[in-house]
Design an enzyme around this catalytic site. Structure first.
Site, PDB file in Angstrom:
ATOM      1  N   GLU A 283       0.856  -1.178   0.000  1.00  0.00           N
ATOM      2  CA  GLU A 283       0.000   0.000   0.000  1.00  0.00           C
ATOM      3  C   GLU A 283       0.895   1.231   0.000  1.00  0.00           C
ATOM      4  OE1 GLU A 283      -2.589  -0.319   3.360  1.00  0.00           O
ATOM      5  OE2 GLU A 283      -3.444  -2.231   2.711  1.00  0.00           O
TER       6      GLU A 283
ATOM      7  N   ARG B  99      12.123 -14.633  -2.313  1.00  0.00           N
ATOM      8  CA  ARG B  99      13.242 -13.707  -2.154  1.00  0.00           C
ATOM      9  C   ARG B  99      14.556 -14.239  -2.725  1.00  0.00           C
ATOM     10  NH1 ARG B  99      11.268 -11.272   3.617  1.00  0.00           N
ATOM     11  NH2 ARG B  99      10.378  -9.343   2.764  1.00  0.00           N
TER      12      ARG B  99
ATOM     13  N   GLY C 288      30.650   3.011 -22.160  1.00  0.00           N
ATOM     14  CA  GLY C 288      30.564   4.397 -22.561  1.00  0.00           C
ATOM     15  C   GLY C 288      29.189   4.764 -23.077  1.00  0.00           C
TER      16      GLY C 288
ATOM     17  N   GLU D  41       9.516  -6.630  -2.917  1.00  0.00           N
ATOM     18  CA  GLU D  41       9.587  -7.810  -2.032  1.00  0.00           C
ATOM     19  C   GLU D  41      10.519  -7.563  -0.849  1.00  0.00           C
ATOM     20  OE1 GLU D  41       9.730 -11.715  -3.827  1.00  0.00           O
ATOM     21  OE2 GLU D  41       8.961 -10.909  -5.710  1.00  0.00           O
TER      22      GLU D  41
END
Length: 386
Positions: free
Chosen positions: A119, A239, A336, A360
């Site tokens: 949220e 994860r 570059g 996460e």
């Protein structure tokens, strides 16, 4: 299996996945619209069998899929991962009816899943979420028990185009993480609307608004007021694989840099002849391999049911995502200006690599998890400090 080594068949599978990503998935992804759910790509992932494998694999297999796909097609990797993240709570906690309704469609790519936890004021602090699930005495289903969802979700991947959402809402006010329930909410429910958000990376991400959206006990995933466990269990699985995604991007950037510096003329020789350049490339390789090993170790621990999984998962995500940021940034520097041109691999990776350090659980959250777990594992002092 040792955490530092892959079996020959696993290595061969990773090679197959890289080929699949480059030859079959990349051409499909290039036809997609940035910021929108790519249903054609999901269908191709379904035909490949990888979406179905999401629900038959352990954490290590998930990591190998995500790392290998990310190397050749980050869009395919992300599409697969978001299907898994949104649908894993249904797979792990759903009723037989919920699983039968949604998982086959997720596996063949015809139904899009989403994980709706964050949220605006409760991103990193997930236990502080405020989406309300107010009791609805007039609910007809679920043994007569129901709720009305009121509030908002934000930063939700696949929103607002998903076909169903795993939604986390507060069923008991003032109870912190103990008062949250997970609900399976189909996209067609009355009162549910959404809007797309334009982000740095080209993923579909949006906000959701809940205006008295009806849910019943038939929509609960797991147990009432135990939804935080559903969320954290899902994140502990995913994860390390976020880390694998990062490793795949780092490896692609490293390989591009090796090729570029070996052929680029500079200062009377090749760019790779300069010790400062060669040392930077060596550092890129060192950090990438270290991150890969930590990801594999965390995934292996998860699959084995070993202790300390939250800490290992947090370490893997933290190290790998921070490493990928370093490697991609260094690759851009060594290439570059050409690396900044729209359409260049590194320009693409530079936009992709930033978000995993936030979603996460941001890097700061991972450090907090690691510290909390370390202190929890430390025996209490028995005497005076020296």
């Amino acid at each position: 299996m040792p955490a530092f080594s892959l079996e020959p068949e696993q290595q061969a599978w990773c090679t197959e996945l890289r080929t699949l990503a480059a030859e079959r998935l990349r051409p499909v992804a290039e036809k997609g619209e940035p910021g929108r759910v790519d249903r054609a790509l999901l269908a191709e992932l379904g035909r490949s069998g990888l979406l179905e494998r999401l629900f038959a694999s352990g954490a290590l297999d998930l990591c190998l899929m995500r790392e290998s796909l990310a190397h050749g097609c980050t869009e395919a990797e992300t599409a697969l991962a978001l299907q898994g993240l949104g649908a894993h709570p249904v797979h792990a906690h759903g009723t037989p009816a919920q699983r039968a309704r949604w998982l086959p469609a997720v596996a063949d790519g015809s139904a899009v899943a989403a994980f709706a936890l964050s949220e605006r004021a409760a991103g990193s602090d997930a236990a502080a979420l405020t989406l309300r699930a107010d009791p609805d005495p007039g609910a007809a289903g679920g043994a007569g028990r129901g709720w009305r969802l009121t509030g908002e979700k934000c930063w939700i991947s696949n929103a607002p185009e998903a076909d169903f959402y795993t939604v986390f809402a507060r069923t008991t006010p003032g109870a912190g993480s103990r008062g949250i329930t997970a609900f399976l909410v189909p996209a067609g429910r009355p009162g549910l609307t959404g809007s797309a958000l334009e982000m740095l990376s080209p993923h579909p991400i949006g906000a959701l608004a809940f205006d008295g959206v009806p849910v019943t006990a038939d929509d609960v995933l797991g147990e009432t007021d135990r939804g935080f466990r559903v969320a954290m269990g899902t994140l502990n699985l995913f994860r390390p694989s976020v880390g694998a995604f990062a490793v795949g991007m780092a490896q692609a950037a490293l390989e591009a840099t090796l090729a570029h510096t070996a052929r680029r003329d500079a200062f009377g020789g090749k760019l790779s002849d300069l010790p400062t350049v060669a040392h930077q490339v060596a550092e890129m390789a060192l950090r990438t391999e270290a991150a890969r090993l930590m990801v594999y170790a965390a995934a292996t621990a998860y699959d084995a049911g070993a202790p300390g999984v939250p800490r290992r998962a947090a370490m893997a995500k933290l190290l790998a995502t921070e490493t990928a940021q370093y490697v991609v940034d260094t690759a851009v520097q060594l290439h570059g200006a050409r690396a900044l041109r729209r359409g260049h691999l590194l320009e693409h990776l530079y936009r992709e690599v930033r978000a995993p350090r936030i979603y996460e659980g941001a890097s700061e959250v991972q450090r907090g998890i690691i510290a909390k777990e370390l202190y929890a594992e430390t025996p209490p002092p028995t005497g005076e400090a020296p």
